[in-house]
Design a protein around this motif. Structure first.
Motif, PDB file in Angstrom:
ATOM      1  N   THR A  47       0.808  -1.225   0.000  1.00 48.36           N
ATOM      2  CA  THR A  47       0.000   0.000   0.000  1.00 48.36           C
ATOM      3  C   THR A  47       0.838   1.269   0.000  1.00 48.36           C
ATOM      4  OG1 THR A  47      -0.127  -0.099   2.415  1.00 48.36           O
ATOM      5  CG2 THR A  47      -1.916  -1.151   1.182  1.00 48.36           C
ATOM      6  N   SER A  48       2.142   1.123   0.000  1.00 47.35           N
ATOM      7  CA  SER A  48       3.019   2.297   0.110  1.00 47.35           C
ATOM      8  C   SER A  48       2.994   3.177  -1.125  1.00 47.35           C
ATOM      9  CB  SER A  48       4.459   1.854   0.401  1.00 47.35           C
ATOM     10  OG  SER A  48       4.971   1.089  -0.686  1.00 47.35           O
ATOM     11  N   THR A  49       2.514   2.644  -2.248  1.00 52.32           N
ATOM     12  CA  THR A  49       2.481   3.426  -3.484  1.00 52.32           C
ATOM     13  C   THR A  49       1.099   4.019  -3.777  1.00 52.32           C
ATOM     14  OG1 THR A  49       2.038   1.401  -4.752  1.00 52.32           O
ATOM     15  CG2 THR A  49       4.341   2.092  -4.531  1.00 52.32           C
ATOM     16  N   SER A  50       0.213   3.990  -2.793  1.00 49.25           N
ATOM     17  CA  SER A  50      -1.116   4.578  -2.993  1.00 49.25           C
ATOM     18  C   SER A  50      -1.009   6.045  -3.363  1.00 49.25           C
ATOM     19  CB  SER A  50      -1.948   4.430  -1.720  1.00 49.25           C
ATOM     20  OG  SER A  50      -3.110   5.226  -1.778  1.00 49.25           O
ATOM     21  N   LYS A  51      -1.830   6.467  -4.305  1.00 45.17           N
ATOM     22  CA  LYS A  51      -1.836   7.861  -4.751  1.00 45.17           C
ATOM     23  C   LYS A  51      -2.847   8.713  -3.988  1.00 45.17           C
ATOM     24  CE  LYS A  51      -0.317   6.838  -9.487  1.00 45.17           C
ATOM     25  NZ  LYS A  51       0.040   5.441  -9.199  1.00 45.17           N
ATOM     26  N   ARG A  52      -3.601   8.081  -3.083  1.00 42.67           N
ATOM     27  CA  ARG A  52      -4.646   8.816  -2.378  1.00 42.67           C
ATOM     28  C   ARG A  52      -4.394   8.974  -0.880  1.00 42.67           C
ATOM     29  NH1 ARG A  52      -9.506   9.561  -5.353  1.00 42.67           N
ATOM     30  NH2 ARG A  52     -10.058  10.822  -3.537  1.00 42.67           N
ATOM     31  N   THR A  53      -3.444   8.242  -0.327  1.00 45.03           N
ATOM     32  CA  THR A  53      -3.253   8.298   1.112  1.00 45.03           C
ATOM     33  C   THR A  53      -2.386   9.492   1.531  1.00 45.03           C
ATOM     34  OG1 THR A  53      -1.384   6.755   0.944  1.00 45.03           O
ATOM     35  CG2 THR A  53      -3.540   5.835   1.486  1.00 45.03           C
ATOM     36  N   CYS A  54      -2.822  10.139   2.605  1.00 46.89           N
ATOM     37  CA  CYS A  54      -2.024  11.226   3.183  1.00 46.89           C
ATOM     38  C   CYS A  54      -1.279  10.754   4.430  1.00 46.89           C
ATOM     39  CB  CYS A  54      -2.902  12.427   3.521  1.00 46.89           C
ATOM     40  SG  CYS A  54      -4.362  12.060   4.506  1.00 46.89           S
ATOM     41  N   SER A  55      -1.664   9.587   4.956  1.00 44.45           N
ATOM     42  CA  SER A  55      -0.938   8.999   6.082  1.00 44.45           C
ATOM     43  C   SER A  55      -1.279   7.521   6.155  1.00 44.45           C
ATOM     44  CB  SER A  55      -1.313   9.685   7.402  1.00 44.45           C
ATOM     45  OG  SER A  55      -2.670   9.419   7.740  1.00 44.45           O
ATOM     46  N   ARG A  56      -0.389   6.759   6.784  1.00 40.90           N
ATOM     47  CA  ARG A  56      -0.630   5.333   7.049  1.00 40.90           C
ATOM     48  C   ARG A  56      -0.231   5.070   8.493  1.00 40.90           C
ATOM     49  NH1 ARG A  56       2.511   1.622   3.953  1.00 40.90           N
ATOM     50  NH2 ARG A  56       4.163   3.168   4.153  1.00 40.90           N
ATOM     51  N   THR A  57      -1.133   4.449   9.234  1.00 40.02           N
ATOM     52  CA  THR A  57      -0.904   4.231  10.661  1.00 40.02           C
ATOM     53  C   THR A  57      -1.079   2.764  11.002  1.00 40.02           C
ATOM     54  OG1 THR A  57      -1.672   6.452  11.251  1.00 40.02           O
ATOM     55  CG2 THR A  57      -1.707   4.787  12.993  1.00 40.02           C
ATOM     56  N   SER A  80       7.712   6.011   7.244  1.00 37.21           N
ATOM     57  CA  SER A  80       6.488   6.767   6.984  1.00 37.21           C
ATOM     58  C   SER A  80       5.313   6.245   7.811  1.00 37.21           C
ATOM     59  CB  SER A  80       6.114   6.699   5.496  1.00 37.21           C
ATOM     60  OG  SER A  80       5.682   5.398   5.129  1.00 37.21           O
ATOM     61  N   LEU A  81       5.450   5.063   8.390  1.00 38.46           N
ATOM     62  CA  LEU A  81       4.366   4.480   9.180  1.00 38.46           C
ATOM     63  C   LEU A  81       4.246   5.166  10.537  1.00 38.46           C
ATOM     64  CD1 LEU A  81       4.618   0.604   8.665  1.00 38.46           C
ATOM     65  CD2 LEU A  81       2.680   2.062   8.065  1.00 38.46           C
ATOM     66  N   ARG A  82       3.064   5.636  10.844  1.00 40.00           N
ATOM     67  CA  ARG A  82       2.769   6.102  12.184  1.00 40.00           C
ATOM     68  C   ARG A  82       2.313   4.897  13.017  1.00 40.00           C
ATOM     69  NH1 ARG A  82      -0.965  11.463  10.813  1.00 40.00           N
ATOM     70  NH2 ARG A  82       0.434  12.394   9.248  1.00 40.00           N
ATOM     71  N   VAL A  83       2.369   5.027  14.317  1.00 40.56           N
ATOM     72  CA  VAL A  83       1.922   3.934  15.189  1.00 40.56           C
ATOM     73  C   VAL A  83       1.039   4.498  16.286  1.00 40.56           C
ATOM     74  CG1 VAL A  83       3.898   2.444  14.726  1.00 40.56           C
ATOM     75  CG2 VAL A  83       4.003   4.067  16.623  1.00 40.56           C
ATOM     76  N   ALA A  84       0.028   3.727  16.670  1.00 44.59           N
ATOM     77  CA  ALA A  84      -0.869   4.118  17.758  1.00 44.59           C
ATOM     78  C   ALA A  84      -1.610   2.882  18.238  1.00 44.59           C
ATOM     79  CB  ALA A  84      -1.861   5.175  17.289  1.00 44.59           C
ATOM     80  N   PRO A  85      -1.958   2.823  19.525  1.00 43.48           N
ATOM     81  CA  PRO A  85      -2.719   1.685  20.020  1.00 43.48           C
ATOM     82  C   PRO A  85      -4.200   1.808  19.666  1.00 43.48           C
ATOM     83  CG  PRO A  85      -2.337   3.222  21.811  1.00 43.48           C
ATOM     84  CD  PRO A  85      -1.595   3.762  20.608  1.00 43.48           C
ATOM     85  N   GLN A  86      -4.863   0.676  19.534  1.00 43.11           N
ATOM     86  CA  GLN A  86      -6.308   0.671  19.429  1.00 43.11           C
ATOM     87  C   GLN A  86      -6.904   1.035  20.784  1.00 43.11           C
ATOM     88  OE1 GLN A  86      -7.561  -3.156  17.821  1.00 43.11           O
ATOM     89  NE2 GLN A  86      -5.828  -3.172  16.402  1.00 43.11           N
ATOM     90  N   CYS A  87      -8.150   1.485  20.783  1.00 39.16           N
ATOM     91  CA  CYS A  87      -8.773   1.823  22.056  1.00 39.16           C
ATOM     92  C   CYS A  87      -9.009   0.543  22.867  1.00 39.16           C
ATOM     93  CB  CYS A  87     -10.068   2.599  21.852  1.00 39.16           C
ATOM     94  SG  CYS A  87     -11.413   1.672  21.083  1.00 39.16           S
ATOM     95  N   ASP A  88      -9.068   0.699  24.161  1.00 45.72           N
ATOM     96  CA  ASP A  88      -9.106  -0.435  25.078  1.00 45.72           C
ATOM     97  C   ASP A  88     -10.536  -0.923  25.284  1.00 45.72           C
ATOM     98  OD1 ASP A  88      -8.473  -2.358  26.909  1.00 45.72           O
ATOM     99  OD2 ASP A  88      -8.126  -0.965  28.581  1.00 45.72           O
ATOM    100  N   THR A  89     -11.004  -1.744  24.364  1.00 45.90           N
ATOM    101  CA  THR A  89     -12.319  -2.360  24.479  1.00 45.90           C
ATOM    102  C   THR A  89     -12.297  -3.674  23.709  1.00 45.90           C
ATOM    103  OG1 THR A  89     -14.679  -2.187  23.902  1.00 45.90           O
ATOM    104  CG2 THR A  89     -13.116  -0.996  22.506  1.00 45.90           C
TER     105      THR A  89
END
Length: 298
Positions: A47-57, A80-89
């Motif tokens: 997906t790194s060559t997508s022409k529509r993405t402004c960010s990938r997390t 270029s990859l951002r990282v974040a946890p999913q919400c705790d549920t």
């Protein structure tokens, strides 16, 4: 063609006991985790060559795995990859909805808002940038788009921004009970590189409709059908079910075998991920062979 879409990968840390536990029943936890790592990294590259993405997390399942995920991304080498946890549920639908809301609020290039957000799984070997771009195009004219999976679920869900009370392409009014949230209740940013911070605007200017994820019986053959019904019942206009191709997500050894039988290299593509096709197929075959010979530790 604008880069107006935030892409979110739902992922697990690829370590034994956490990743692909159903597959691990047949091949052992070590091989299952390693195969999952290969699938996830294939998705990142594809997906790194997508022409529509402004960010990938990379949105990972357990907050306690933050250090391990950071090392994983560093070792993979995609800064270029951002990282974040999913919400705790434990509610999968609520986790997806939260991630979409975060992405709409802070998934822009500079950590600001963006117009569309897409969540994808990381166990879909055939996922490509073309699927992400097609989903983004569908969201130009529709409120929600799904990527149908072979098992009756979906491997992709995307939504577009909409203010409370705006008219959808179906001509109805989009209203969601989340539009009454206060600033203190906003989701945290998905921009892991910038640190967790509060979203910059109330979700009333763009939320993933709660009806898309409420009362859906996850992991059943009717997930996609039920989700389409929920979208229409909420006054949203989903993209046609055949907008995106039906792809296989891999949860079991039977899924690995079925993917191996049906996989085809995309014609005319010289991308790096397509160059990985043969080695990935060999890894799938080796996994099947290990299950037959018992070449793993249970």
């Amino acid at each position: 063609m604008s880069r107006d879409t935030a892409l979110v990968f739902f992922a697990r840390l690829p370590v034994p006991g956490k990743a692909k536990t159903r597959l691990a029943r047949d091949v052992g936890p070590e091989l299952a985790a390693e195969f999952y790592r290969r699938m996830a990294e294939r998705s990142f590259a594809a997906t790194s060559t997508s022409k529509r993405t402004c960010s990938r997390t990379l949105c990972f399942s357990d907050a306690c795995d933050a250090d391990g995920v950071a090392r994983w991304v560093t070792e993979f080498g995609d800064d270029s990859l951002r990282v974040a946890p999913q919400c705790d549920t434990p509610d999968l639908g609520e986790r997806m909805r939260h991630a979409l809301n975060c992405a709409l609020s802070t998934g822009g290039v500079d950590g600001g808002r963006c117009e569309k957000a897409i969540v994808v799984g990381t166990d879909v070997p055939d996922l490509k940038s073309a699927h992400i771009d097609a989903a983004a195009r569908a969201l130009d004219e529709h409120d929600v788009v799904f990527g149908p999976a072979v098992d009756g679920g979906y491997y992709l869900v995307g939504v577009r921004r909409g203010a409370a009370g705006f008219k959808t392409s179906a001509g109805s009014i989009f209203r969601d009970d989340t539009t009454q949230q206060t600033t203190e209740e906003l989701p945290s940013s998905l921009d892991g590189k910038r640190g967790i911070h509060e979203a910059r605007e109330p979700p009333s200017v763009g939320v993933a409709h709660r009806a898309l994820f409420k009362d859906i019986k996850w992991s059943t053959p009717t997930v996609l059908r039920d989700s389409l019904v929920a979208a229409k019942s909420a006054g949203l206009m989903p993209a046609p079910e055949n907008t995106l191709p039906t792809l296989r997500d891999v949860d079991t050894l039977e899924d690995v075998a079925a993917w191996g039988l049906n996989a085809e290299r995309a014609p005319g593509s010289g991308s790096e991920v397509d160059g990985d096709f043969e080695s990935f197929r060999e890894a799938a075959n080796a996994l099947i062979a290990a299950s037959i010979t018992g070449g793993y530790e249970s």
